[in-house]
Design an enzyme around this catalytic site. Structure first.
Site, mmCIF file in Angstrom:
data_model
loop_
_atom_site.group_PDB
_atom_site.id
_atom_site.type_symbol
_atom_site.label_atom_id
_atom_site.label_comp_id
_atom_site.label_asym_id
_atom_site.label_seq_id
_atom_site.Cartn_x
_atom_site.Cartn_y
_atom_site.Cartn_z
ATOM 1 N N HIS A 123 -33.910 12.261 15.010
ATOM 2 C CA HIS A 123 -34.115 13.705 14.854
ATOM 3 C C HIS A 123 -35.542 14.054 14.441
ATOM 4 C CE1 HIS A 123 -29.946 14.479 15.508
ATOM 5 N NE2 HIS A 123 -29.547 13.888 14.401
ATOM 6 N N ASP A 160 -25.441 8.504 19.780
ATOM 7 C CA ASP A 160 -25.109 9.206 18.543
ATOM 8 C C ASP A 160 -24.423 10.528 18.885
ATOM 9 O OD1 ASP A 160 -26.291 9.182 15.414
ATOM 10 O OD2 ASP A 160 -25.906 11.186 16.197
ATOM 11 N N HIS A 162 -24.890 13.367 17.623
ATOM 12 C CA HIS A 162 -25.843 14.477 17.587
ATOM 13 C C HIS A 162 -26.956 14.240 18.608
ATOM 14 C CE1 HIS A 162 -24.048 14.356 13.490
ATOM 15 N NE2 HIS A 162 -23.999 15.657 13.670
ATOM 16 N N ASP A 244 -21.269 7.945 14.916
ATOM 17 C CA ASP A 244 -20.595 9.130 14.395
ATOM 18 C C ASP A 244 -19.795 9.896 15.449
ATOM 19 O OD1 ASP A 244 -23.097 9.608 15.464
ATOM 20 O OD2 ASP A 244 -23.819 10.797 13.787
#
Length: 309
Positions: A123, A160, A162, A244
């Site tokens: 990120h 992931d 996200h 996740d």
């Protein structure tokens, strides 16, 4: 040639406030799950040097991160990202481990590698810390592969839950990288639409609806990821390995199981074996249910070990 496992105790020195999901216990659980796994070439992650960081982040950003580290306690940089004494060393180890893993597989010392470090990196944008991340670990390691090893085709798969907005930002203008991100949508950070394609049509975003399970995920990868990797013929395959998307994770709503991570890792390793001498570098990103994270990461590394033998 085998599988290298990179980690360092400095990554336990990056402390977040009580109740924060990106906690020291994440790495402790992963390390415990891998402790009894034989056949791994266990290596300490080195500290990333400034020159490595500056391949993607400007000097002003690096200076800000270094200056933000507190002498005691924790400091909040944004809504999600914190620092403590030791955070800069941990972040340098996380990036340094990814770079060292690239060097090791390119030198033929090992076939593949897993970098079990924190904080995560996908990120972190060029000039913005966010989402628990300080430096763009995988993106910067990919740039290292290009600049130091002369690679012109590096494929990166981010599974992931996200969107890997930081990796996308750091590689937006990079024609030598092909970046895939599968992620739940809608979900933070709100980026990763299919029309975000990069300056060279080399970014492939794969939004997945909430509650998407393994069968649907597998179809998306079979249809949209594997054929393009096959055509691309990468010289190195890198993975942003966030766990996740597991059904137990508290921060999202996908329904993957450990078996789905096994399947996906096997498929990616098979593509790497076909095109780039099985060279794979995987780095830990998210995963916030401690048991699911540990089980999934161990299953992922077990496949790397089997495919790297």
């Amino acid at each position: 040639m085998g599988t290298a496992l990179y980690w360092h105790d400095d990554c336990l020195g990056h402390v977040t406030p009580p109740g924060h999901p990106e906690q020291v216990a994440r790495l402790e659980h992963v390390r415990a799950a891998l402790a009894g796994m034989g056949g791994l070439d266990r290596r300490e992650a080195p500290l990333a040097q400034d020159a490595t960081i500056l391949r993607g982040h400007p000097q002003s950003y690096l200076d800000k991160i270094v200056a933000s580290e507190p002498a005691a306690g924790t400091v909040q940089l944004d809504d999600d990202t914190h620092m403590s004494p030791g955070s800069v060393a941990a972040a340098r180890r996380a990036l340094g481990g990814a770079v060292a893993a690239v060097d090791a597989v390119m030198a033929g010392e090992v076939t593949n590698a897993f970098v079990a470090t924190r904080p995560p990196g996908h990120h972190a944008e060029r000039e913005t810390h966010m989402g628990f991340c300080l430096f763009g670990n995988v993106a910067l390691a990919a740039k290292h592969a290009m600049e130091v090893h002369g690679l012109t085709r590096v494929a990166i798969v981010d599974f992931d839950v996200h969107h890997g907005n930081g990796t996308q930002d750091l590689l937006w203008d990079e024609g030598r990288a092909l970046f895939f991100s599968s992620h739940q949508s809608p979900l933070w950070p709100g980026t990763g639409a299919p029309d975000e394609k990069g300056a060279h049509d080399q970014v492939v975003n794969l939004p997945l609806a909430p509650m998407t399970g393994g069968a649907e995920m597998r179809a998306v990868y079979e249809e949209q990821v594997f054929p393009r990797i096959d055509t691309y013929r990468p010289e190195l395959l890198m993975i942003s390995a966030g766990f996740d998307a597991h059904r137990a994770d508290p921060l999202a709503n996908l329904n993957w199981e450990v078996a789905d991570y096994v399947w996906l890792t096997e498929k990616l390793c098979d593509l790497a074996a076909k095109h780039c001498g099985a060279r794979v570098v995987s780095a830990l990103e998210g995963g916030y249910d401690l048991e699911a994270l540990a089980e999934s990461a161990a299953a992922h590394v077990k496949v790397l070990k089997e495919k790297g033998a």
